[in-house]
Design an enzyme around this catalytic site. Structure first.
Site, PDB file in Angstrom:
ATOM      1  CB  SER A 167     -49.683  -0.395 -44.086  1.00 19.45           C
ATOM      2  OG  SER A 167     -50.260   0.761 -43.531  1.00 19.45           O
ATOM      3  CE1 TYR A 204     -47.911   0.300 -35.720  1.00 21.34           C
ATOM      4  CE2 TYR A 204     -50.279  -0.071 -35.574  1.00 21.34           C
ATOM      5  CZ  TYR A 204     -49.032  -0.444 -36.041  1.00 21.34           C
ATOM      6  OH  TYR A 204     -48.905  -1.556 -36.837  1.00 21.34           O
ATOM      7  CE  LYS A 208     -47.752   0.603 -39.180  1.00 20.03           C
ATOM      8  NZ  LYS A 208     -46.615   0.064 -39.954  1.00 20.03           N
TER       9      LYS A 208
END
Length: 329
Positions: A167, A204, A208
């Protein structure tokens, strides 16, 4: 991101060097996704060098995977260990085909899910925006499809298997106000499919955050028993000189320089560490080879509600892609 976390993160970037891994993988079979370059390649190299019996490089382009295999063999001096299998996380069919093949292995000790994308270009892949499809839906589709063999391997070996997801600390950097304010009847994943949304630059970081939500909730719902045979954790390798930020161009180069980006070899040590971390890492976030708290949003009142909603939607999506998949827990 809180000032205290940011200060600690910067300090870690400049002052902490992840230790070179030394614990062996003798006899083990390991899958590393996104293993033809960067962190995945270097993690696979470490694992091969540490005596793994079989290391499968899961890559989108077989030719690049074969190049990585040759490189690993040359640097470790070990042949007959590395295999290259095709896996395209932009395609659910590819994920299912890969998982069907992997399910026939005689054992699978570790699934290290490293592959991911970061893009500011809006594209739909399968039924979602590309970042969400690759980083979230396909990542957990693969994880759940391979849970049975991870569990059966643990039963055979008497040693817990690992599901490790790469992650990022970037989940601290989105407050997702457009999600926490959504009405309960509005789909989170459908909202993220809007090409006119002004949040693509945040996608993005958001992906995560969704990974953090998904990993935590599936552990709470299905894997919380201390005797559960698979340890699952999620980690950040820190800021690294990888290809992930290639679209950022000069801006990315400046950021990496200013904040002491690690080499991919150094960063990959954190991936290897996570696949050997203790039971206390189960369902937890790892940074600098230590268990760390997740972003404050995650454990806030709104975050708890959002986490449940994300997992319910993701679960339904996974069931639609592969009916009965939740029984794999």
């Amino acid at each position: 991101m809180s000032l205290s976390f940011f200060a600690g993160w910067v300090k870690g970037q400049w002052t902490f060097t992840p230790p070179v891994p030394t614990t062996t993988y003798t006899g083990q079979t390991v899958i590393v996704t996104g293993a033809n370059i960067g962190l995945g390649l270097e993690a696979a190299r470490h694992i091969v060098n540490l005596d793994a019996a079989r290391v499968i490089l899961a890559v989108r382009t077989l030719k690049k995977g074969e190049t990585a295999k040759t490189d690993i063999e040359a640097t470790t001096g070990r042949k007959g260990v590395v295999e290259v299998w095709q896996l395209d996380l932009s395609s659910y069919a590819s994920v299912k085909e890969f998982a069907a093949k992997a399910s026939k292995l005689d054992r699978l000790d570790i699934l290290l899910e490293n592959a991911g994308i970061a893009t500011e270009k809006f594209t739909l892949l399968e039924d979602n925006e590309s970042t969400i499809t690759v980083n979230v839906v396909s990542t957990y589709l693969l994880a759940l499809l391979l849970l049975p063999i991870l569990k059966s391997t643990a039963a055979t070996t008497g040693k817990k298997s690992y599901l490790t997801i790469v992650s990022s600390e970037m989940h601290f950097m989105t407050q997702a106000p457009y999600l926490t304010s959504l009405p309960p009847t509005t789909s989170i994943f459908a909202t993220l499919n809007d090409p006119n949304a002004k949040y693509q630059s945040d996608r993005y970081q958001l992906s995560k955050l969704l990974e953090v939500f998904a990993s935590r909730q599936m552990v709470d719902d299905y894997m919380s028993n201390p005797d559960y045979p698979v340890i699952t954790n999620f980690l950040t390798p820190g800021l690294c000189k990888s290809e992930l930020m290639r679209e950022a161009g000069l801006k990315g180069t400046i950021v990496k320089t200013a904040f002491g980006a690690r080499t991919t070899e150094v960063g990959s040590r954190t991936l290897v560490h996570a696949t050997q971390a203790g039971q206390d890492s189960h369902g937890r976030f790892l940074m600098n080879c230590q268990i760390r708290d997740v972003a404050p949003l995650v454990e806030s009142e709104k975050g708890v509600v959002l986490q449940r909603r994300v997992w319910e939607e993701l679960s339904a999506k996974l069931e639609k892609i592969q009916p009965g998949i939740l029984k794999n827990f």
